[in-house]
Enzyme design. Structure first.
Site, short mmCIF file in Angstrom:
data_model
loop_
_atom_site.label_atom_id
_atom_site.label_comp_id
_atom_site.label_asym_id
_atom_site.label_seq_id
_atom_site.Cartn_x
_atom_site.Cartn_y
_atom_site.Cartn_z
N ASN A 1 -50.97 7.09 -34.47
CA ASN A 1 -50.78 8.35 -35.19
C ASN A 1 -52.11 9.10 -35.29
O ASN A 1 -53.13 8.61 -34.81
CB ASN A 1 -50.17 8.09 -36.57
CG ASN A 1 -51.06 7.19 -37.40
OD1 ASN A 1 -52.17 7.56 -37.75
ND2 ASN A 1 -50.60 5.98 -37.70
N ALA B 1 -55.12 3.46 -45.14
CA ALA B 1 -54.78 3.44 -43.71
C ALA B 1 -53.40 4.05 -43.49
O ALA B 1 -52.52 3.96 -44.35
CB ALA B 1 -54.79 2.00 -43.21
N ASP C 1 -45.25 2.11 -39.24
CA ASP C 1 -44.13 1.40 -39.87
C ASP C 1 -43.45 0.46 -38.88
O ASP C 1 -42.84 -0.52 -39.27
CB ASP C 1 -43.10 2.41 -40.39
CG ASP C 1 -43.63 3.17 -41.58
OD1 ASP C 1 -44.37 2.56 -42.37
OD2 ASP C 1 -43.33 4.37 -41.73
N LYS D 1 -47.96 -4.51 -17.63
CA LYS D 1 -47.69 -3.07 -17.71
C LYS D 1 -46.25 -2.78 -17.30
O LYS D 1 -45.79 -3.26 -16.26
CB LYS D 1 -48.67 -2.34 -16.79
CG LYS D 1 -48.62 -0.86 -16.92
CD LYS D 1 -49.65 -0.19 -16.04
CE LYS D 1 -49.36 1.30 -15.98
NZ LYS D 1 -50.09 1.95 -14.92
N PRO E 1 -45.26 -5.29 -41.36
CA PRO E 1 -45.42 -5.64 -42.78
C PRO E 1 -45.98 -4.44 -43.54
O PRO E 1 -46.73 -3.64 -42.97
CB PRO E 1 -46.45 -6.78 -42.74
CG PRO E 1 -47.16 -6.62 -41.45
CD PRO E 1 -46.17 -6.01 -40.49
N ILE F 1 -48.57 -3.44 -46.00
CA ILE F 1 -49.79 -4.06 -46.55
C ILE F 1 -49.95 -3.73 -48.04
O ILE F 1 -50.22 -4.60 -48.86
CB ILE F 1 -51.02 -3.59 -45.73
CG1 ILE F 1 -50.84 -4.08 -44.29
CG2 ILE F 1 -52.32 -4.11 -46.33
CD1 ILE F 1 -51.71 -3.41 -43.28
N PHE G 1 -51.78 5.53 -50.89
CA PHE G 1 -51.73 6.95 -50.57
C PHE G 1 -50.29 7.31 -50.21
O PHE G 1 -49.56 6.48 -49.68
CB PHE G 1 -52.66 7.27 -49.38
CG PHE G 1 -54.06 7.58 -49.83
CD1 PHE G 1 -54.88 6.56 -50.30
CD2 PHE G 1 -54.54 8.88 -49.79
CE1 PHE G 1 -56.17 6.84 -50.73
CE2 PHE G 1 -55.83 9.16 -50.22
CZ PHE G 1 -56.64 8.15 -50.70
N LYS H 1 -42.60 6.19 -54.42
CA LYS H 1 -43.40 5.22 -53.66
C LYS H 1 -44.18 4.30 -54.58
O LYS H 1 -44.29 3.11 -54.33
CB LYS H 1 -44.36 6.00 -52.75
CG LYS H 1 -45.00 5.17 -51.69
CD LYS H 1 -45.51 6.03 -50.56
CE LYS H 1 -44.37 6.67 -49.77
NZ LYS H 1 -44.82 7.56 -48.74
N LYS I 1 -43.51 0.36 -54.14
CA LYS I 1 -44.54 -0.51 -53.58
C LYS I 1 -45.18 -1.41 -54.64
O LYS I 1 -45.85 -2.37 -54.31
CB LYS I 1 -45.63 0.33 -52.91
CG LYS I 1 -45.08 1.29 -51.87
CD LYS I 1 -45.67 1.05 -50.53
CE LYS I 1 -45.17 2.08 -49.54
NZ LYS I 1 -45.62 1.80 -48.19
#
Ligand code: C5P
Length: 410
Positions: free
Chosen positions: A216, A280, A284, A294, A312, A314, A332, A346, A350
């Site tokens: 990302n 970070a 997902d 390849k 997972p 974190i 965040f 969230k 979490k």
């Protein structure tokens, strides 16, 4: 206070440059190491020889000097220092700083540095009052540039008013009070000394095959700035970071990782910690089966279906109750819509203590940019913070962490 501070002094072309000679003398008397860069205009006011004699070092003034580049590249020159001081800072150099110009060694160093900057403006009163200079100063202050002066008084041009460079004594005091890059003013004796901090930063790379991955746009700027700010307050910081194009922050233990699973392992290895801040942008999903070779296109193949599996979480893992849970866990929430609602949700889901919520909609330029507009969501409610530089967000967050940990609760 100034023992072993590494000051890069940038001298621009103003009549006040003569006062800078006295500043160098005072800095060195107090044990600071001073290296000077001068602009072409500064040579009209002081000579390289006087700067070099007083600083006891070579003076740098040429961006295209092969000899200088061979001895010390301009990037290293800008990063070796723990504080850059621009004195005198003329209207011209402030304008170039504000607009990110890099057309000589002085401005290139100012753009390339990872150290904080202190400016001592000096110019004619009308130049200081001009809307262009005011706007430039507002931009620079907003980016975290520290300012000392200017003073009011008679000016060399015969006018009276604000614009005189601060006296060397005042600049010296501003330098001594500035934490600098490595937190020289705080560091081991700072409010977070004895505190262990864990910070995650950057994106993760999830392998699809040996040459391709899912990733990302996270730059890691915010997470790295937080690690640096915690270290400046004296914390022992472990920064677990995905692949980023950033230098390691000063005074921080850095563990580079690629995937989410590797990030979780590194975080577990860094426990126990008093505070964990998960900045970070963890993927997902990862490929359910990362191909050992390849992936090849079959003749006539028009589509490829990738099976993904959950990574997972974190933040949620670190927030789980248990003897290893940090006293304060911060996550965040980067959202593109219904920011508050998602962020509150969230925090509950979490199990973390705080959420720093930011809008990363395309129009905000947050991803990869230098600025951030955040809300801090705690048990007590929502605190909107004004738009600020990512470094300023990091400093404010680090100060909150220090206040909370010393108060004993999250
Ligand atoms: O669920 P979402 O990705 O929006 O949550 C963002 C927060 O959770 C961030 O603090 C991020 O660092 C953390 N996170 C994590 N592990 C994941 C996903 C997100 O630590 N797998």
């Amino acid at each position: 206070m100034l023992e072993d501070r590494r000051i890069l002094l940038i001298v621009a072309g103003g009549i006040a440059a003569y006062k800078t000679l006295d500043l160098i003398r005072r800095l060195r008397e107090r044990g600071a190491r001073v290296r000077c860069v001068m602009t072409a205009a500064a040579r009209q006011f002081v000579t390289p020889l006087s700067l070099s004699a007083l600083s006891g070092d070579k003076v740098y003034d040429d961006l295209f000097s092969l000899t200088d580049e061979a001895e010390m590249g301009h990037i290293q020159l800008s990063r070796d220092a723990d504080l850059l001081v621009v004195a005198p800072a003329t209207a011209n150099v402030l304008a170039r700083m504000a607009h990110g110009l890099a057309d000589d060694l002085a401005t290139t160093v100012l753009l390339a540095t990872d150290a904080p900057v202190l400016v001592a403006p000096a110019m004619n009163v009308r130049m200081w009052d001009h809307p262009a200079t005011r706007a430039n100063m507002a931009l620079l202050r907003d980016r975290g540039v520290a300012v000392v002066g200017p003073d009011d008084g008679d000016m060399a041009c015969g006018e009276y008013g604000p614009g005189r460079m601060a006296e060397p004594r005042a600049i010296l005091a501003a330098i001594a009070a500035h934490p600098g890059k490595a937190g020289a003013a705080a560091g081991p004796g700072g409010p977070l000394s004895g505190v262990r901090a864990l910070v995650t930063s950057g994106p993760t790379h999830e392998a699809i095959d040996p040459v391709r991955y899912i990733a990302n746009h996270s730059s890691g700027k915010q997470g790295h700035a937080i690690a640096a700010a915690l270290a400046r307050l004296g914390a022992a910081v472990t920064l677990v970071t995905g692949p980023v194009r950033l230098d390691d922050p000063a005074g921080v233990g850095v563990v580079p990782v690629d995937s989410a699973r590797a990030m979780l392992d590194a975080c577990r290895a860094a426990l126990p910690a008093d505070v964990a801040i998960c900045a970070a942008a963890v993927a997902d999903w990862r490929a359910a089966d990362s191909a050992p070779q390849k992936l090849k296109k079959a003749p006539g193949q028009e589509t490829l279906t990738l099976a993904l599996t959950r990574n997972p979480d974190i933040l949620a893992t670190l927030s789980e109750p248990g003897p290893d849970r940090p006293r304060l866990v911060v996550g965040f929430a980067a959202e593109t819509e219904r920011l508050m609602e998602h962020a509150r949700d969230k925090r509950a889901r979490k199990g973390c203590d705080w959420i720093v919520a930011n809008d990363v909609g395309a129009a905000t330029g947050t991803f990869g940019g230098d600025r951030n507009t955040v809300h801090l969501i705690t048990e007590d409610g929502v605190e909107p913070w004004p738009p600020m530089d990512k470094t300023a967000v990091a400093e404010r967050l680090a100060a909150r962490v220090a206040a909370t940990l010393s108060g004993g609760t999250a």
